[in-house]
Design an enzyme around this catalytic site. Structure first.
Site, mmCIF file in Angstrom:
data_model
loop_
_atom_site.group_PDB
_atom_site.id
_atom_site.type_symbol
_atom_site.label_atom_id
_atom_site.label_comp_id
_atom_site.label_asym_id
_atom_site.label_seq_id
_atom_site.Cartn_x
_atom_site.Cartn_y
_atom_site.Cartn_z
ATOM 1 N N LEU A 228 0.858 -1.176 0.000
ATOM 2 C CA LEU A 228 0.000 0.000 0.000
ATOM 3 C C LEU A 228 0.897 1.228 0.000
ATOM 4 C CD1 LEU A 228 -2.679 -1.003 2.677
ATOM 5 C CD2 LEU A 228 -3.138 -0.590 0.257
ATOM 6 N N ASP A 229 0.581 2.220 -0.837
ATOM 7 C CA ASP A 229 1.438 3.402 -0.856
ATOM 8 C C ASP A 229 1.163 4.265 0.380
ATOM 9 O OD1 ASP A 229 -0.829 4.967 -1.377
ATOM 10 O OD2 ASP A 229 -0.502 4.973 -3.539
ATOM 11 N N VAL A 230 1.919 5.345 0.504
ATOM 12 C CA VAL A 230 1.877 6.148 1.726
ATOM 13 C C VAL A 230 0.485 6.716 1.993
ATOM 14 C CG1 VAL A 230 2.771 8.230 2.825
ATOM 15 C CG2 VAL A 230 4.322 6.736 1.587
#
Length: 300
Positions: free
Chosen positions: A90-92
């Protein structure tokens, strides 16, 4: 709690935190608890120690004393590293279910990738503006009107997106659609690409609509969170307006759901044992939980 293979577990990744920092935080907490747990007693060896004799002369007597090399201040922490693997990232900016593997679970992560299981997201959107990265925190590019947008118009666009992606799903599944096998897979909803493919949306629907805000539920394969933000942007364009993504939250990753995801306060050995996850098989000395949910620690 889903029935999952030992060694795999899910945590909840909050928005604004990199997935690597989440994995490191889990490892740090587990190591702290492992090293704080009681270990085996120090080894004993025989030493000849001076002792006064009956006649007052010094003599030697055999005695069993602890091996100094086993003292915690000498040997340091018993456990220095846990090999924890990460599943679908999952990205930031995104949040939600984040699968991790420990011990045997690191090998099972590869199987998780090869199964091409569907992931489910809730995606929030806001009509009326566009940014350079399709998110509500990006640099503002333009503002548009949105009073003409209705739920019916939005759902028509979603139906077109789902139909287009369904054709792509059939194309990348490499299955002869005229066979009985294809029919049975279609009935069960198990048709999926068996190799690399572009992002595919298998289902999309509107959960909430209150102009200018809306929320979608997206079922997809091989996606990135940035791809989902771009979808929100393209929906705005199709509706003769613009839109930015306000939230990307994964609520399901294969067999793992939000109910299975451990919160930050639950990132500890007690919860892993309670969920019957196995922490062995990597030389840490941690054995599988027994039937009475006890975690046995040994040194190797």
């Amino acid at each position: 709690m889903a029935a999952v293979p030992g060694g795999l577990f899910a945590v909840y990744k909050p928005a604004g935190v990199a997935w690597g920092r989440v994995r490191e935080a889990v490892e740090t907490r587990l190591l702290r608890e492992l090293n704080a747990a009681p270990g085996r007693a120090p080894r004993q060896h025989v030493r000849f120690l001076p002792a006064p004799g009956d006649d007052g002369a010094a003599g030697l007597v055999a005695a069993r004393v602890p091996v100094l090399a086993d003292h915690p201040l000498v040997r340091g922490p018993r456990f220095r590293r846990l090999k924890i693997g990460a599943g679908h990232r999952l990205d930031v900016k995104a949040s939600g279910v984040f699968v991790l593997g420990i011990g045997h679970g690191n090998k099972l992560l590869t199987d998780l990738y090869n199964c091409h299981l569907t992931k489910v997201y809730t995606v929030g959107g806001l009509f009326g503006k566009a940014t350079d990265d399709f998110s509500d925190t990006g640099k503002l590019v333009e503002k548009t009107t949105f009073d003409h947008i209705t739920r019916e118009k939005l759902e028509r666009i979603l139906a077109v997106i789902q139909g287009t992606n369904h054709k792509a799903l059939l194309m990348h599944s490499n299955i002869d659609m005229k066979t009985q096998e294809a029919y049975e897979l279609a009935v069960k909803g198990l048709i999926r690409p068996m190799g690399k493919s572009p992002p595919i949306i298998t289902a999309i629907r509107c959960l909430q609509f209150a102009v200018p805000e809306f929320q979608l539920e997206v079922h997809c394969l091989h996606e990135t969170q940035q791809y989902l933000r771009k979808i929100v942007h393209e929906i705005g364009l199709e509706l003769k307006s613009s839109a930015v993504c306000t939230q990307v939250r994964r609520i399901r990753d294969g067999v793992f759901t939000l109910d299975d995801a451990l919160l930050r306060t639950q990132w500890n050995l007690s919860w892993l044992v309670l969920c019957e996850f196995i922490l062995g098989g990597q030389g840490t000395g941690v054995r599988a939980p027994s039937t009475d949910n006890c975690l046995v620690l040994t040194e190797v």
